[in-house]
Design a protein around this motif. Sequence first.
Motif, mmCIF file in Angstrom:
data_model
loop_
_atom_site.group_PDB
_atom_site.id
_atom_site.type_symbol
_atom_site.label_atom_id
_atom_site.label_comp_id
_atom_site.label_asym_id
_atom_site.label_seq_id
_atom_site.Cartn_x
_atom_site.Cartn_y
_atom_site.Cartn_z
ATOM 1 N N GLY A 21 0.797 -1.483 -0.259
ATOM 2 C CA GLY A 21 -0.114 -0.396 -0.278
ATOM 3 C C GLY A 21 0.625 1.592 -0.146
ATOM 4 O O GLY A 21 0.540 2.420 -0.611
ATOM 5 N N LEU A 22 1.676 1.071 0.907
ATOM 6 C CA LEU A 22 2.979 2.216 0.962
ATOM 7 C C LEU A 22 3.143 2.706 -0.350
ATOM 8 O O LEU A 22 3.731 3.861 -0.584
ATOM 9 N N SER A 23 3.923 1.774 -1.005
ATOM 10 C CA SER A 23 4.344 2.490 -2.409
ATOM 11 C C SER A 23 3.668 2.846 -4.245
ATOM 12 O O SER A 23 4.621 2.999 -4.311
ATOM 13 N N LEU A 24 2.470 1.734 -3.689
ATOM 14 C CA LEU A 24 1.612 2.335 -4.481
ATOM 15 C C LEU A 24 1.061 3.962 -3.947
ATOM 16 O O LEU A 24 1.107 4.770 -4.857
ATOM 17 N N GLU A 50 12.511 12.547 -6.775
ATOM 18 C CA GLU A 50 10.811 12.783 -6.597
ATOM 19 C C GLU A 50 10.283 11.391 -8.057
ATOM 20 O O GLU A 50 9.844 10.753 -7.534
ATOM 21 N N LEU A 51 11.048 11.772 -9.556
ATOM 22 C CA LEU A 51 10.308 10.921 -10.430
ATOM 23 C C LEU A 51 11.692 9.767 -10.284
ATOM 24 O O LEU A 51 10.763 8.418 -10.809
ATOM 25 N N ILE A 52 12.905 9.737 -9.938
ATOM 26 C CA ILE A 52 13.320 8.396 -9.304
ATOM 27 C C ILE A 52 12.312 7.411 -8.257
ATOM 28 O O ILE A 52 12.717 6.068 -8.275
ATOM 29 N N ILE A 53 12.797 8.519 -7.299
ATOM 30 C CA ILE A 53 11.174 7.583 -5.731
ATOM 31 C C ILE A 53 10.253 7.126 -6.807
ATOM 32 O O ILE A 53 9.359 6.089 -6.251
ATOM 33 N N VAL A 54 9.512 7.766 -7.544
ATOM 34 C CA VAL A 54 8.188 8.002 -8.435
ATOM 35 C C VAL A 54 8.584 5.930 -9.149
ATOM 36 O O VAL A 54 7.867 4.941 -8.521
ATOM 37 N N SER A 55 9.880 5.575 -9.691
ATOM 38 C CA SER A 55 10.499 4.386 -10.525
ATOM 39 C C SER A 55 10.305 3.549 -9.715
ATOM 40 O O SER A 55 9.998 2.537 -9.794
ATOM 41 N N PHE A 56 10.614 4.013 -8.573
ATOM 42 C CA PHE A 56 11.024 2.889 -7.677
ATOM 43 C C PHE A 56 10.050 2.371 -6.631
ATOM 44 O O PHE A 56 9.773 1.311 -6.544
ATOM 45 N N SER A 57 9.431 2.930 -6.564
ATOM 46 C CA SER A 57 8.117 2.603 -5.633
ATOM 47 C C SER A 57 7.080 1.826 -6.626
ATOM 48 O O SER A 57 6.569 0.851 -6.434
ATOM 49 N N LEU A 58 7.037 2.184 -8.204
ATOM 50 C CA LEU A 58 6.250 1.300 -9.011
ATOM 51 C C LEU A 58 6.845 0.599 -8.723
ATOM 52 O O LEU A 58 6.655 -0.352 -8.671
ATOM 53 N N ILE A 62 4.858 -3.450 -8.083
ATOM 54 C CA ILE A 62 5.011 -4.402 -8.864
ATOM 55 C C ILE A 62 4.920 -5.932 -8.232
ATOM 56 O O ILE A 62 5.072 -7.265 -8.313
ATOM 57 N N GLN A 63 6.687 -5.821 -7.419
ATOM 58 C CA GLN A 63 7.121 -6.833 -7.185
ATOM 59 C C GLN A 63 6.127 -7.426 -6.350
ATOM 60 O O GLN A 63 6.227 -8.818 -5.398
ATOM 61 N N ALA A 64 5.546 -6.812 -4.580
ATOM 62 C CA ALA A 64 4.610 -7.422 -4.016
ATOM 63 C C ALA A 64 3.615 -7.313 -4.704
ATOM 64 O O ALA A 64 3.237 -8.551 -3.437
ATOM 65 N N LEU A 65 2.740 -7.156 -5.550
ATOM 66 C CA LEU A 65 1.665 -7.804 -5.627
ATOM 67 C C LEU A 65 1.987 -9.409 -6.192
ATOM 68 O O LEU A 65 1.061 -10.605 -6.294
ATOM 69 N N LYS A 66 3.556 -9.626 -6.425
ATOM 70 C CA LYS A 66 3.964 -11.221 -6.848
ATOM 71 C C LYS A 66 4.755 -11.265 -5.692
ATOM 72 O O LYS A 66 4.713 -12.373 -6.578
ATOM 73 N N HIS A 74 12.212 -2.967 1.289
ATOM 74 C CA HIS A 74 11.401 -2.324 2.884
ATOM 75 C C HIS A 74 12.310 -1.332 3.242
ATOM 76 O O HIS A 74 11.542 0.123 3.071
ATOM 77 N N TYR A 75 13.916 -1.418 3.214
ATOM 78 C CA TYR A 75 14.148 -0.498 3.961
ATOM 79 C C TYR A 75 14.843 0.989 2.434
ATOM 80 O O TYR A 75 14.517 1.900 2.512
#
Length: 337
Positions: A21-24, A50-58, A62-66, A74-75
């Motif tokens: 939830g947090l990453s999304l 911020e755009l770098i963080i957006v890419s990593f968060s996305l 996706i990894q968490a969904l799988k 997490h860290y």
Amino acid sequence: MHPNKHHNQHVPNLPLAVHKGLSLIICAITFFYSLWNLVYLKLYLLASVELIIVSFSLFFFIQALKNQDKEWQHYTLVGMITVLVLLTPLQGDIRAGSLYWSILLPFVYFMMFGSRGGLILSLLLVFPVLYIIYTKTTHEGFLPYRAMVNYTLAHFCVWCLCYVYESQHQKDNLRLRNMALEDSLTGLKNRYALDAAFEHIDQHNIKAFMLLIDIDHFKAINDKFGHDIGNQILIEMADNLQMYANEEDVYRLGGEEFIIILSEKCEQEIYSTAESLRCFIENTLFHQHDLRLQLTISVGISRFLPGQSLSDFLRSADHNLYLAKQQGRNKVNHTLF
């Protein structure tokens, strides 16, 4: 005895749920602010971060969904959020209130990393925030020292609430886990715990043996003396079994059937242990109220074979237990060694 099929018990993973939830949320909010800082405020460095963080968060979402997320993710996610919260007031105007987001960070720390990790990270967070308050609030009419005191006290209160909640949450989880893996009558481990133990044996290819133990003529005892006496005998039997094995290795399979898992021993040692246990039970008087009952047990032994399922492991021990019963009970059988 007919073994039940193996069932995997999936326990909800709070860090994974929070991470998902947090990453999304971070992806969506940070994307909005990156466009705002890039187009309107012209804060190019902050927008790039911020755009770098957006890419990593996305990517993390996706990894968490799988269910393929890793601890380092997490860290990394929490680290990026912390950097963003601290970098924004340093790059912009503190009067915009971006530093207010820092009050949410202790909640994230505690949910992701538990009471100890949350405590350490929350404590470390205080110092850069106080530095920002002190260095960035130089305009007239602002009282930085008071602001620092108020923030520290508010942060301490939030930390206390998080710590108390997370500590109790961990205690409740441990209690529920123990209840799920423990036989309510005898206090021994139950079938679900046996599943977990077998998984460990299978993954590490451990040389292990199973002693499947059945109290002889237990149904007749229940019929004659009642279930209360029968239950007390099961409890006393459990105590006696733990004298011959580590309590972590003794399980109640159900009814009057028990299991002992022994490892890293040779066949002769296993048989000697089982025979010694059988003799001990035979010569022990079970004291229940004014009754003095003499019981016997039958034992079937099986050896774990690489690639064998738990059902096969149990079936082999059950077959030998059946042979021990056919031989007149009060026997130990290990025919399949």
